[in-house]
Write a protein that holds these residues in place. Structure first.
Motif, PDB file in Angstrom:
ATOM      1  N   VAL B 197       0.839  -1.191   0.000  1.00 51.09           N
ATOM      2  CA  VAL B 197       0.000   0.000   0.000  1.00 51.09           C
ATOM      3  C   VAL B 197       0.880   1.249   0.000  1.00 51.09           C
ATOM      4  N   ALA B 198       0.571   2.141  -0.931  1.00 50.55           N
ATOM      5  CA  ALA B 198       1.287   3.415  -1.050  1.00 50.55           C
ATOM      6  C   ALA B 198       0.358   4.514  -0.542  1.00 50.55           C
ATOM      7  N   ALA B 199       0.785   5.225   0.512  1.00 49.89           N
ATOM      8  CA  ALA B 199      -0.084   6.270   1.057  1.00 49.89           C
ATOM      9  C   ALA B 199       0.682   7.578   1.194  1.00 49.89           C
ATOM     10  N   THR B 200       0.027   8.675   0.810  1.00 49.65           N
ATOM     11  CA  THR B 200       0.627   9.980   1.045  1.00 49.65           C
ATOM     12  C   THR B 200      -0.470  10.930   1.526  1.00 49.65           C
ATOM     13  N   VAL B 201      -0.146  11.723   2.551  1.00 50.06           N
ATOM     14  CA  VAL B 201      -1.173  12.573   3.175  1.00 50.06           C
ATOM     15  C   VAL B 201      -0.629  13.974   3.443  1.00 50.06           C
ATOM     16  N   ARG B 202      -1.554  14.937   3.413  1.00 51.18           N
ATOM     17  CA  ARG B 202      -1.218  16.300   3.835  1.00 51.18           C
ATOM     18  C   ARG B 202      -1.944  16.533   5.151  1.00 51.18           C
ATOM     19  N   VAL B 203      -1.154  16.807   6.177  1.00 46.91           N
ATOM     20  CA  VAL B 203      -1.714  16.952   7.522  1.00 46.91           C
ATOM     21  C   VAL B 203      -1.821  18.434   7.867  1.00 46.91           C
ATOM     22  N   GLU B 204      -2.945  18.818   8.446  1.00 43.68           N
ATOM     23  CA  GLU B 204      -3.149  20.211   8.871  1.00 43.68           C
ATOM     24  C   GLU B 204      -3.700  20.195  10.278  1.00 43.68           C
ATOM     25  N   GLY B 206      -2.943  18.478  12.874  1.00 39.21           N
ATOM     26  CA  GLY B 206      -3.093  17.160  13.492  1.00 39.21           C
ATOM     27  C   GLY B 206      -4.088  16.240  12.804  1.00 39.21           C
ATOM     28  N   SER B 207      -4.843  16.750  11.812  1.00 31.32           N
ATOM     29  CA  SER B 207      -5.718  15.812  11.104  1.00 31.32           C
ATOM     30  C   SER B 207      -5.474  15.885   9.595  1.00 31.32           C
ATOM     31  N   ILE B 208      -5.991  14.891   8.905  1.00 30.04           N
ATOM     32  CA  ILE B 208      -5.688  14.750   7.479  1.00 30.04           C
ATOM     33  C   ILE B 208      -6.525  15.712   6.637  1.00 30.04           C
ATOM     34  N   ALA B 209      -5.852  16.529   5.838  1.00 28.86           N
ATOM     35  CA  ALA B 209      -6.571  17.446   4.949  1.00 28.86           C
ATOM     36  C   ALA B 209      -6.811  16.799   3.588  1.00 28.86           C
ATOM     37  N   GLU B 210      -5.798  16.033   3.122  1.00 28.62           N
ATOM     38  CA  GLU B 210      -5.928  15.321   1.844  1.00 28.62           C
ATOM     39  C   GLU B 210      -5.170  14.016   1.938  1.00 28.62           C
ATOM     40  N   ALA B 211      -5.697  12.983   1.286  1.00 34.43           N
ATOM     41  CA  ALA B 211      -5.019  11.675   1.303  1.00 34.43           C
ATOM     42  C   ALA B 211      -5.091  11.031  -0.074  1.00 34.43           C
ATOM     43  N   ARG B 212      -4.002  10.309  -0.429  1.00 34.68           N
ATOM     44  CA  ARG B 212      -3.974   9.530  -1.672  1.00 34.68           C
ATOM     45  C   ARG B 212      -3.465   8.142  -1.320  1.00 34.68           C
ATOM     46  N   VAL B 213      -4.193   7.120  -1.767  1.00 34.57           N
ATOM     47  CA  VAL B 213      -3.809   5.747  -1.428  1.00 34.57           C
ATOM     48  C   VAL B 213      -3.821   4.874  -2.686  1.00 34.57           C
ATOM     49  N   ARG B 224      -6.504   2.654  -7.101  1.00 31.67           N
ATOM     50  CA  ARG B 224      -6.645   3.716  -6.102  1.00 31.67           C
ATOM     51  C   ARG B 224      -7.741   3.309  -5.123  1.00 31.67           C
ATOM     52  N   ALA B 225      -7.503   3.513  -3.828  1.00 29.92           N
ATOM     53  CA  ALA B 225      -8.527   3.239  -2.818  1.00 29.92           C
ATOM     54  C   ALA B 225      -9.278   4.544  -2.549  1.00 29.92           C
ATOM     55  N   THR B 226     -10.150   4.924  -3.481  1.00 28.16           N
ATOM     56  CA  THR B 226     -10.780   6.252  -3.389  1.00 28.16           C
ATOM     57  C   THR B 226     -11.724   6.369  -2.199  1.00 28.16           C
ATOM     58  N   ALA B 227     -12.402   5.265  -1.839  1.00 28.91           N
ATOM     59  CA  ALA B 227     -13.314   5.326  -0.690  1.00 28.91           C
ATOM     60  C   ALA B 227     -12.525   5.679   0.573  1.00 28.91           C
ATOM     61  N   VAL B 228     -11.349   5.094   0.708  1.00 31.68           N
ATOM     62  CA  VAL B 228     -10.506   5.372   1.873  1.00 31.68           C
ATOM     63  C   VAL B 228     -10.022   6.820   1.839  1.00 31.68           C
ATOM     64  N   GLU B 229      -9.605   7.268   0.664  1.00 34.92           N
ATOM     65  CA  GLU B 229      -9.104   8.648   0.536  1.00 34.92           C
ATOM     66  C   GLU B 229     -10.149   9.641   1.039  1.00 34.92           C
ATOM     67  N   GLN B 230     -11.410   9.408   0.665  1.00 33.04           N
ATOM     68  CA  GLN B 230     -12.471  10.325   1.102  1.00 33.04           C
ATOM     69  C   GLN B 230     -12.736  10.190   2.592  1.00 33.04           C
ATOM     70  N   ALA B 231     -12.776   8.938   3.074  1.00 30.23           N
ATOM     71  CA  ALA B 231     -13.088   8.706   4.492  1.00 30.23           C
ATOM     72  C   ALA B 231     -12.000   9.274   5.400  1.00 30.23           C
ATOM     73  N   CYS B 244      -9.929   3.211   7.184  1.00 25.47           N
ATOM     74  CA  CYS B 244      -9.168   2.305   6.310  1.00 25.47           C
ATOM     75  C   CYS B 244      -9.881   0.987   6.065  1.00 25.47           C
ATOM     76  N   ALA B 245     -11.006   0.772   6.747  1.00 20.68           N
ATOM     77  CA  ALA B 245     -11.701  -0.524   6.642  1.00 20.68           C
ATOM     78  C   ALA B 245     -12.175  -0.807   5.222  1.00 20.68           C
ATOM     79  N   ALA B 246     -12.372   0.248   4.436  1.00 22.92           N
ATOM     80  CA  ALA B 246     -12.897   0.050   3.079  1.00 22.92           C
ATOM     81  C   ALA B 246     -11.792  -0.134   2.037  1.00 22.92           C
ATOM     82  N   ALA B 247     -10.547  -0.379   2.473  1.00 26.87           N
ATOM     83  CA  ALA B 247      -9.417  -0.404   1.531  1.00 26.87           C
ATOM     84  C   ALA B 247      -9.589  -1.410   0.399  1.00 26.87           C
TER      85      ALA B 247
END
Ligand SMILES: Cc1cc2nc3c(=O)[nH]c(=O)nc-3n(C[C@H](O)[C@H](O)[C@H](O)COP(=O)(O)OP(=O)(O)OC[C@H]3O[C@@H](n4cnc5c(N)ncnc54)[C@H](O)[C@@H]3O)c2cc1C
Ligand code: FES
Ligand code: FES
Lengths: 160, 282
Positions: B197-204, B206-213, B224-231, B244-247
């Protein structure tokens, strides 16, 4: 046939080869560098490792024609004036070989490893040698030998 | 094992390579680093009449700063990608994934472009390239076109690059300041990913502002795990497991000796949580 010129262990070699000839076969059968061996022929074991322009490669997974105009160093080119390279000496002193089949590739990769990371941790040594398989030693003394070379060259560096 | 005979051509420019390929027709194969192609030729799974080596085309090598993106030449070896400061700063996820490929010797020869065109579903570069919203530059007899990563991977070992075409460049939008991690699950060192799994996130704050998985080996192509990215948006480090349960949603993982499809689905959720957690830490 294709004409190639490759510098092997400091000597320029010009030969006519079939394009399908693998670099390892060129080194062993045409140039006579039988120190480089074939272990698996599937590019997994690392026994055939040589340096191509100073970077380690598996010579069973490179064509001789790809080396045209480039420089190759084999295990036979490491010693200078009859004196073992420090990595060769360390393998000897630390009993880092048993049957010796993996040794040429293991030493070439170990030299490359220290060039990229002169002070590796034990973990980094093990990961850096992950493309080289040894059926005999359990790796323990190989790791010791590489660490010994790193330690002696870092003490040399700090004493100058 | 020795390949069947072939003619060897070593063009020094992209134009020359294209015209050599056009002349050779179906019987030519492009050679990049050779770390997948040479084993295939040696096992005689393929026996092209002509091999066109891109190794002497200097223009296809190196990493360039393109302003809002990085432009990586298709013939840039893995080891140069990992060591490149621009890549480490603006596309950290790619460096994290590439440093897990094979071993140092293979990373000295294998190229980013070769791996992408080879498109092995267990290969480690598809998922990060997909997650980073890369664009591929493909040239052929009809000129140059760009293909978004989402349209690049067609099936097992099949991409948008057709016969007679070349992948020349990979453009990656800068993800400066994003944290990233590549979680690769293998049983022994130096193995292909069972799942990764490749994950990259922008944190603002202390919480995630954007995620790509991106997921490796969860189907015939990287996904792409788009459901996870949105959740994940708005999640803090403590709330990751639910997101991450929907990965594994919408995936179609293989069953083989390393594990069956259900096992892989489970692995995907666990590895996604670990990867996102690490990515949040930097
Ligand atoms: C022992 C071993 C272990 C490995 N382990 C891993 C691993 O853990 N993870 C992983 O991801 N990979 C692994 N690999 C595969 C490795 O990543 C390959 O290097 C890579 O897949 C191919 O890149 P290359 O540059 O060597 O391409 P090549 O082998 O030269 O080419 C691959 C294919 O792409 C085509 N091609 C190449 N470049 C272009 C281009 N620019 N335009 C059009 N077509 C092109 C070729 O015609 C060929 O069909 C392993 C390989 C070996 C031998
Ligand atoms: S003989 Fe080349 S890797 Fe085993
Ligand atoms: S010493 Fe026998 S394989 Fe390593």
């Amino acid at each position: 046939m294709t004409r190639i010129t490759v510098t092997v262990d400091g000597v320029s070699c010009t030969d006519e080869v079939e394009p399908r000839m693998l670099l390892v076969h060129y080194l062993r059968e045409v140039v006579g560098k039988v120190g480089t061996v074939v272990g698996c022929d599937t590019s997994n074991c690392g026994a055939c490792t040589v340096h191509l322009d100073g970077r380690s490669v598996k010579s069973c997974n490179v064509l001789a024609v790809q080396a045209d105009g480039h420089e190759v160093t084999t295990i036979e080119g490491l010693a200078t004036n009859g004196e073992l390279h420090p990595m060769q000496a360390a393998f000897h002193e630390n009993h880092a070989l048993q049957c010796g089949y993996c040794t040429p590739g293991m030493i070439m990769q170990a030299v490359d490893l220290l060039k990229e990371n002169p002070n590796p941790s034990e973990e980094e040594i093990r990961v850096g040698l992950e493309g080289n398989l040894c059926r005999c030693t359990g790796y323990h003394n190989i790791v010791k030998a590489v660490a010994a070379v790193a330690a002696s060259s870092s003490s040399e560096r700090s004493s100058v | 094992m020795i390949p069947a005979s072939f003619d060897y051509l070593a063009p020094t420019s992209v134009e020359e390579a294209l015209s050599v390929l056009a002349e050779a027709g179906d019987d030519a194969k492009v050679l990049a680093g050779g770390q997948s192609l040479l084993p295939i030729l040696r096992m005689r799974l393929n026996a092209p009449e002509k091999v066109v080596d891109l190794g002497r085309i200097e223009a296809l090598r190196g990493v360039r700063d393109g302003g809002d993106h990085l432009a990586i030449g298709a013939m840039t070896p893995y080891s140069d990608v990992v060591a490149n400061d621009l890549v480490r700063e603006h596309a950290g996820l790619l460096a994290r994934a590439v440093e897990t490929v094979a071993d140092p010797q293979i990373r000295h020869r294998g190229t980013l472009g070769g791996a992408l065109v080879h498109a092995d579903p267990a290969g480690d570069v598809g998922a990060p390239v997909l997650a980073l919203d890369a664009t591929m530059v493909v040239v052929g007899p009809g000129g140059e076109r760009t293909v978004p990563a989402t349209e690049f991977f067609h099936d097992l070992f099949e991409t948008a690059v057709g016969d007679g075409e070349l992948l020349t460049e990979i453009r990656i939008p800068k993800h400066t300041g994003w944290g990233s991690a590549y979680e690769k699950f293998v049983r022994v060192s130096h193995q292909w990913s069972i799942v990764a799994v490749a994950a990259t996130v922008r944190v603002e704050g202390g919480s995630i502002a954007e995620a790509r998985v991106g997921l490796t080996n969860m189907g015939n192509t990287p996904l792409r795990a788009t459901a996870v990215e949105q959740a994940l948006v708005g999640s803090s480090a403590s709330g990751l497991a639910d997101a991450c349960a929907a990965a594994a949603e919408g995936t179609n993982p293989p069953s083989d000796l390393n594990g069956d499809a259900d096992y892989r689905r489970h692995l995907a959720t666990v590895l996604t949580r670990r990867a996102v957690q690490k990515a949040m830490e930097g």
